[in-house]
Design a protein around this motif. Structure first.
Motif, PDB file in Angstrom:
ATOM      1  N   PRO A   1     -31.706 -41.171  34.025  1.00  0.00           N
ATOM      2  CA  PRO A   1     -31.674 -39.938  34.824  1.00  0.00           C
ATOM      3  C   PRO A   1     -30.522 -39.980  35.831  1.00  0.00           C
ATOM      4  O   PRO A   1     -30.196 -41.038  36.362  1.00  0.00           O
ATOM      5  N   ILE A   2     -29.912 -38.810  36.054  1.00  0.00           N
ATOM      6  CA  ILE A   2     -28.855 -38.701  37.062  1.00  0.00           C
ATOM      7  C   ILE A   2     -29.432 -38.023  38.297  1.00  0.00           C
ATOM      8  O   ILE A   2     -30.001 -36.937  38.192  1.00  0.00           O
ATOM      9  N   VAL A   3     -29.274 -38.661  39.461  1.00  0.00           N
ATOM     10  CA  VAL A   3     -29.661 -37.976  40.696  1.00  0.00           C
ATOM     11  C   VAL A   3     -28.413 -37.426  41.373  1.00  0.00           C
ATOM     12  O   VAL A   3     -27.419 -38.122  41.534  1.00  0.00           O
ATOM     13  N   ASP A   4     -28.478 -36.134  41.702  1.00  0.00           N
ATOM     14  CA  ASP A   4     -27.363 -35.472  42.390  1.00  0.00           C
ATOM     15  C   ASP A   4     -27.805 -35.352  43.843  1.00  0.00           C
ATOM     16  O   ASP A   4     -28.633 -34.511  44.181  1.00  0.00           O
ATOM     17  N   THR A   5     -27.273 -36.218  44.684  1.00  0.00           N
ATOM     18  CA  THR A   5     -27.795 -36.349  46.050  1.00  0.00           C
ATOM     19  C   THR A   5     -26.929 -35.597  47.040  1.00  0.00           C
ATOM     20  O   THR A   5     -25.776 -35.942  47.254  1.00  0.00           O
ATOM     21  N   TRP A   6     -27.498 -34.573  47.655  1.00  0.00           N
ATOM     22  CA  TRP A   6     -26.761 -33.840  48.678  1.00  0.00           C
ATOM     23  C   TRP A   6     -27.161 -34.324  50.060  1.00  0.00           C
ATOM     24  O   TRP A   6     -28.356 -34.400  50.379  1.00  0.00           O
ATOM     25  N   TRP A   7     -26.173 -34.661  50.848  1.00  0.00           N
ATOM     26  CA  TRP A   7     -26.411 -35.014  52.255  1.00  0.00           C
ATOM     27  C   TRP A   7     -25.083 -35.075  52.979  1.00  0.00           C
ATOM     28  O   TRP A   7     -24.059 -34.670  52.431  1.00  0.00           O
ATOM     29  N   GLN A   8     -25.091 -35.524  54.227  1.00  0.00           N
ATOM     30  CA  GLN A   8     -23.899 -35.504  55.065  1.00  0.00           C
ATOM     31  C   GLN A   8     -23.907 -36.702  56.019  1.00  0.00           C
ATOM     32  O   GLN A   8     -24.962 -37.292  56.250  1.00  0.00           O
TER      33      GLN A   8
END
Ligand code: WT7
Length: 641
Positions: free
Chosen positions: A402-409
């Protein structure tokens, strides 16, 4: 079960999410119970976004290194905390067990103490990706000193600005750093940064490249000498100890500088307990980490991704974190795959820009590479295009991971929106669902919430999660202005997003004047200021444009006086100037000389038009009637590179 708060099913995700919003204090105190505290909290959460003021686990005391190191020693002392892969694949790999990490961090904490560093002092760290960088970071944390890591690609001027802003008194650096074929002369850059500096008392220099350095008597000391001396202080009869300093939950852990749409980079401040809980929780859940797995995050510790998912997240979970000194394309474009094979990497976490760049080399570098150890893939830093997502899925993950597309800053400290590997669905190019504790919403330009789905708007967060930034160093008002004043009562991310009918989020990119170049944040104003320092430049305007590999490229429109040499020479000199002032990462990809810039009657540059021209969309420039001199648009259009 090693992590009682690990989410193992879609149903549990929904359950935990609901609980985290209905009873955040109950939810997070249960997670926090799993850590080691010197003193438990009096209250879980107090906050308002007006000032802003956010306090998690108020009244608690802890030392984050006891949670990242000491508590693992009895069960996992001989397990690797770090596996270090050197720049040159022929050099020796270093495996740092938790026992060894404990010793080195104790030693370095002693070194800092010997040199006079005290709790709350700022220590600037400017090093390549060597284990000693992690020892330095954790050594600071052990005595409650505030670390501020500066990425090795920043210029002396950038470092000088940061030292000044943080009023740093100590620096940890190295003679040099290896990056592919290059050697970066770190200490010499530091020497330049220190010209005129009045706060720095000591510079600790680690030997890595044997690049000649100037050592100033009374100020500069060798890492090796100091560590050797400290060894006998912290080790008695084979027992290593350095008493960790108890810090308050809300004591600052580190400062990390990041760019915004205006002014100089600001020092994002993260505090201790909330950051620890969040990086651990998101590490364990996003990547679905299982004890024994090897986690390879390809970021540099100079960025937040490295802080949270090479150092603090993995170590607090007792994980094995792979640290890579070099670059993905040296000695060849198969380097990541060699590393995966050599160290049997289970989790690979990288940036879309790296994937796109490696895609460009075709499948040859992947041939005969054994990637069967991989179980989870991740991306971070910028939106991932579907083509890159599918390439990653097929050729790296063999459709098994599985690919996790992690959004954060930088400001969020850890992942806020991402699918959970194998637990919640992955949708190509969608970051998808918020982590428990995160309440995203979309607003229109007037700040009105957009309800119903599907929707599109500016991405805000309604309430604090444990690792939200606490302030910007030395200027709390700037923190309020930047993040909490655009939309009253909300944290504004600066990103635009779409939401589908199931509540999944897709991040579309920055809606402010911040560029994302190869996953690195760069303020257009910063680049303009640097360009304007060049003696022939009168004025400039910088915008982003779509770039196949970098995601965004830097396009500069520049007005010059009396061009001295050829346009080509001036271009090179401008690039050199930007390199000097900010660093090579901010070099413009394209420079177009113009005689004027499109401005409104009030003197504001209309970047919308410049962006369109840079993107090649010259046919439909929208309303240009408010321009002071519509003629310049024609000229710029015709001269487009
Ligand atoms: C900006 C933050 C988070 C660590 C690395 C960058 C963009 C980040 C994603 C993603 C789309 C993303 C946003 C954000 N961004 N992750 N998965 N999908 N965009 O940290 O330098 O603070 O930059 O990076 O625009 O605001 P940063």
């Amino acid at each position: 079960m090693h992590y009682p708060y690990q989410i193992t099913s879609l149903e549990q995700y929904h359950r935990d999410y609901r609980r985290s919003t209905e009873d955040p204090e109950g939810f997070w105190s249960e997670v926090a119970e799993q850590f080691q505290w010197r003193r438990k909290w009096d209250r879980v959460l107090q906050w308002n976004f007006r000032e802003p003021k956010v306090e998690w686990f108020g009244g608690a005391q802890l030392n984050i290194t006891e949670n990242c190191i000491d508590r693992h020693l009895s069960g996992k002392g001989e397990q690797p905390a770090f596996i270090w892969e050197p720049n040159n694949p022929e050099d020796r790999v270093r495996v740092v067990t938790y026992n060894r990490l404990h010793k080195r961090v104790c030693q370095f904490a002693q070194v800092l103490t010997n040199l006079g560093v005290k709790k709350g002092d700022r220590v600037c760290i400017y090093m390549g990706m060597v284990p000693e960088l992690a020892y330095a970071v954790l050594g600071c944390a052990r005595i409650g000193a505030i670390h501020s890591v500066i990425f090795g690609g920043f210029s002396a001027q950038s470092i000088a600005d940061r030292l000044e802003d943080a009023q740093a008194e100590y620096i940890v650096t190295a003679d040099g750093a290896y990056r592919g074929e290059k050697v970066i002369p770190l200490k010499s850059v530091i020497d330049d940064a220190l010209i005129g500096n009045r706060t720095v008392k000591k510079v600790i220099v680690y030997t890595r490249t044997r690049t000649p350095v100037s050592m100033i008597k009374g100020r500069d000391v060798w890492w090796e000498d100091e560590m050797e001396y400290a060894e006998s202080q912290v080790e008695k009869d084979g027992i290593v100890s350095f008493p960790a300093v108890a810090t308050d939950a809300e004591d600052p852990l580190f400062i990390l500088y990041t760019s915004g749409s205006t002014g100089k980079p600001k020092g994002v401040v993260h505090s201790t307990a909330g950051y620890m809980v969040w990086t651990n929780y998101t590490f364990v859940n996003t990547f679905q980490y299982k004890p024994g797995q090897v986690h390879f995050c390809t970021a540099d510790i100079g960025w937040i991704t490295g802080h949270s998912y090479i150092v603090y997240g993995p170590l607090s979970a007792g994980a094995t974190s792979l640290m890579f000194e070099g670059i993905p394309t040296w000695p060849d474009a198969g380097r990541f795959w060699d590393i995966v094979q050599k160290h049997k990497v289970n989790i690979l976490y990288t940036a879309p820009t790296a994937i796109r760049s490696l895609m460009g080399f075709g499948l040859e570098p992947l041939k005969d590479k054994d990637l069967s150890s991989l179980q989870v893939l991740g991306t971070v830093g910028e939106p991932i295009n579907e083509e890159a997502w599918h390439w990653y899925d097929e050729h790296v993950g063999h459709k098994q991971s599985p690919i996790v597309d992690t959004w954060w800053q930088t400001e969020t400290g850890g992942v806020l929106i991402s699918n959970l590997a194998g637990v919640t669905p992955a949708i190509p190019s969608w970051a998808s669902l918020p982590m428990p504790g995160v309440q995203p919403l979309l607003v229109d330009e007037n700040g009105a919430e957009i309800t119903g789905n599907p929707a599109s708007g500016n991405l805000c967060i309604r309430a604090p999660w444990p690792s939200i930034l606490r302030t910007t160093w030395g200027d709390h008002e700037r923190c309020r202005q930047t993040y909490f004043s655009t939309y009253e009562g909300l944290y504004f991310t600066g990103d635009g997003a779409l939401r589908d009918e199931h509540g999944n989020y897709r991040i579309t990119g920055r809606v402010d004047d911040v560029l994302n170049v190869s996953g690195h944040r760069i303020g257009t104003a910063e680049v303009e200021n640097a360009i304007n320092m060049h003696s022939d430049v009168v004025e400039s305007a910088v915008v982003g444009y779509p770039h196949d590999i970098k995601g965004q490229g830097i396009y500069a429109y520049v007005i010059c006086t009396n061009l001295r040499g050829s346009e080509e020479d001036t271009r090179k000199n401008i690039i050199q100037t930007v390199s000097r002032i900010i660093g090579p990462i901010a070099k413009p990809d394209r420079i177009q000389f113009v005689s004027g810039l499109p401005k409104t009657r009030s003197g504001k540059i209309m970047r919308r038009i410049l962006r369109k021209i840079a993107e090649g969309e010259t046919a439909n420039l929208g309303d240009t009637t408010t321009l002071l001199d519509p003629g310049v648009v024609e000229e710029i259009k015709n001269g487009k590179l």
